[in-house]
Design a protein around this motif. Structure first.
Motif, mmCIF file in Angstrom:
data_model
loop_
_atom_site.group_PDB
_atom_site.id
_atom_site.type_symbol
_atom_site.label_atom_id
_atom_site.label_comp_id
_atom_site.label_asym_id
_atom_site.label_seq_id
_atom_site.Cartn_x
_atom_site.Cartn_y
_atom_site.Cartn_z
ATOM 1 N N ASN A 65 17.547 9.999 -9.407
ATOM 2 C CA ASN A 65 17.640 10.478 -10.795
ATOM 3 C C ASN A 65 18.643 11.618 -10.964
ATOM 4 O OD1 ASN A 65 16.869 10.185 -13.520
ATOM 5 N ND2 ASN A 65 15.540 11.990 -13.370
ATOM 6 N N GLN A 121 15.078 5.083 -12.448
ATOM 7 C CA GLN A 121 14.470 5.204 -13.773
ATOM 8 C C GLN A 121 13.082 4.585 -13.831
ATOM 9 O OE1 GLN A 121 15.886 7.149 -16.208
ATOM 10 N NE2 GLN A 121 17.146 7.584 -14.402
ATOM 11 N N THR A 125 9.815 6.625 -14.948
ATOM 12 C CA THR A 125 9.160 6.308 -16.222
ATOM 13 C C THR A 125 8.134 5.182 -16.121
ATOM 14 O OG1 THR A 125 10.835 4.664 -16.834
ATOM 15 C CG2 THR A 125 11.287 6.968 -17.399
ATOM 16 N N ASP A 127 8.886 2.200 -16.653
ATOM 17 C CA ASP A 127 9.332 1.223 -17.652
ATOM 18 C C ASP A 127 10.053 0.076 -16.942
ATOM 19 O OD1 ASP A 127 10.320 -0.204 -19.781
ATOM 20 O OD2 ASP A 127 11.229 1.518 -20.794
ATOM 21 N N TRP A 236 18.778 8.236 -21.843
ATOM 22 C CA TRP A 236 18.574 7.510 -23.097
ATOM 23 C C TRP A 236 19.681 6.501 -23.360
ATOM 24 C CZ3 TRP A 236 22.330 7.443 -26.781
ATOM 25 C CH2 TRP A 236 23.340 8.398 -26.664
#
Length: 281
Positions: A65, A121, A125, A127, A236
């Motif tokens: 990250n 990521q 997260t 996700d 983002w």
């Protein structure tokens, strides 16, 4: 040992390249290539390996990250990858193995960086969209590099077939320079007026003057968007920029396939007409 100038290095640039390379990489790569050529004994293959190592470090940074650092290392990796080709052309030290190494190294760098981004990521997260993103980036890049040589083979096969058919076609008749109708056409002033130039042709000439390729979205711009611009902008931006640049790249690939299909259709029509003319003769 010969001392090279910056003009010598500039001569090694590709006649047309991606706009990202022309404006954001070559200005740095040419000066690095000049220093490498004059002050070191590094070989193109050595530079390719160094570029791959930087790419793998970039993937590790993405996986932990550290997006900004990863983007910077990816840029350096690509810049060094451009330097190795310039050194090979400048000194005439390129080899067939070097071409293979450069090709495979590019693919490994992209796949590893895509995996690093996806893992980093997802671990942060949870996700699953980032896993899909990494897979899509890798698959799209691999498809592009598998598709390009296959389209080249098709074009070469068509040209070879046309060359085989050309001896069978009778030479065209030379027009009579004293033909009254031809003389009348030459005399008409409207035939001497310059024809209008279409906007795409003017744009293509403008881009050619600046060494930029006519297809503005290629794999290089795709890599820059996913691995440099998006990480610098922040997490983002990863999915939106990757999706947008991927869609544009896919549209470009479809357009190239369509042009190849049109090219093969024109050849098929021309070949059938030439065969009929040969039979009539």
């Amino acid at each position: 040992m010969r001392t090279y100038s910056l003009d010598d290095v500039h001569e090694t640039r590709k006649r047309r390249d991606s706009w990202w390379t022309v404006y954001f990489v070559d200005p740095v790569a040419c000066r690095v290539a000049l220093a490498v050529a004059n002050r070191t004994s590094l070989t193109p293959n050595g530079l390719t390996v160094f570029s791959l190592v930087l790419g793998l470090v970039s993937a590790v940074l993405f996986a932990t990250n550290q997006l900004v650092a990863g983007a910077g290392l990816f840029y350096l990796s690509f810049m060094i990858d451009c330097v190795d080709g310039k050194i090979a052309r400048l000194k005439g030290t390129g080899t067939p193995f070097g071409l293979w190494l450069d090709y495979v190294g590019d693919r490994v760098r992209v796949v590893m960086c895509a995996g690093g981004l996806a893992y980093g990521q997802y671990a942060l997260t949870g996700d699953v969209s980032y896993v899909v993103l990494g897979a899509a980036v890798a698959v799209l890049d691999l498809f592009r590099y598998v598709n390009a040589p296959q389209m080249k083979r098709v074009r070469e096969a068509v040209r070879e077939e046309r060359q085989e058919l050309e001896p069978l076609v009778p030479a065209p008749l030379v027009p009579d320079p004293l033909d009254p109708e031809r003389l009348e056409r030459i005399r008409r002033p409207e035939d001497r007026l310059p024809r209008g130039r279409s906007l795409p042709k003017r744009l293509n000439r403008f881009l050619a003057r600046h060494r930029v390729r006519s297809h503005l979205i290629s794999g290089i711009e795709f890599h820059a968007a996913v691995f440099v611009i998006a990480p610098l902008a922040g997490a983002w931006a990863l999915i939106p920029l990757a999706a947008a640049s991927g869609a544009l790249l896919l549209v470009n690939e479809i357009f190239l396939v369509y042009r190849m299909w049109r090219f093969t259709r024109r050849h098929r029509v021309a070949s059938s007409q030439e065969s009929r003319e040969h039979v009539l003769v």
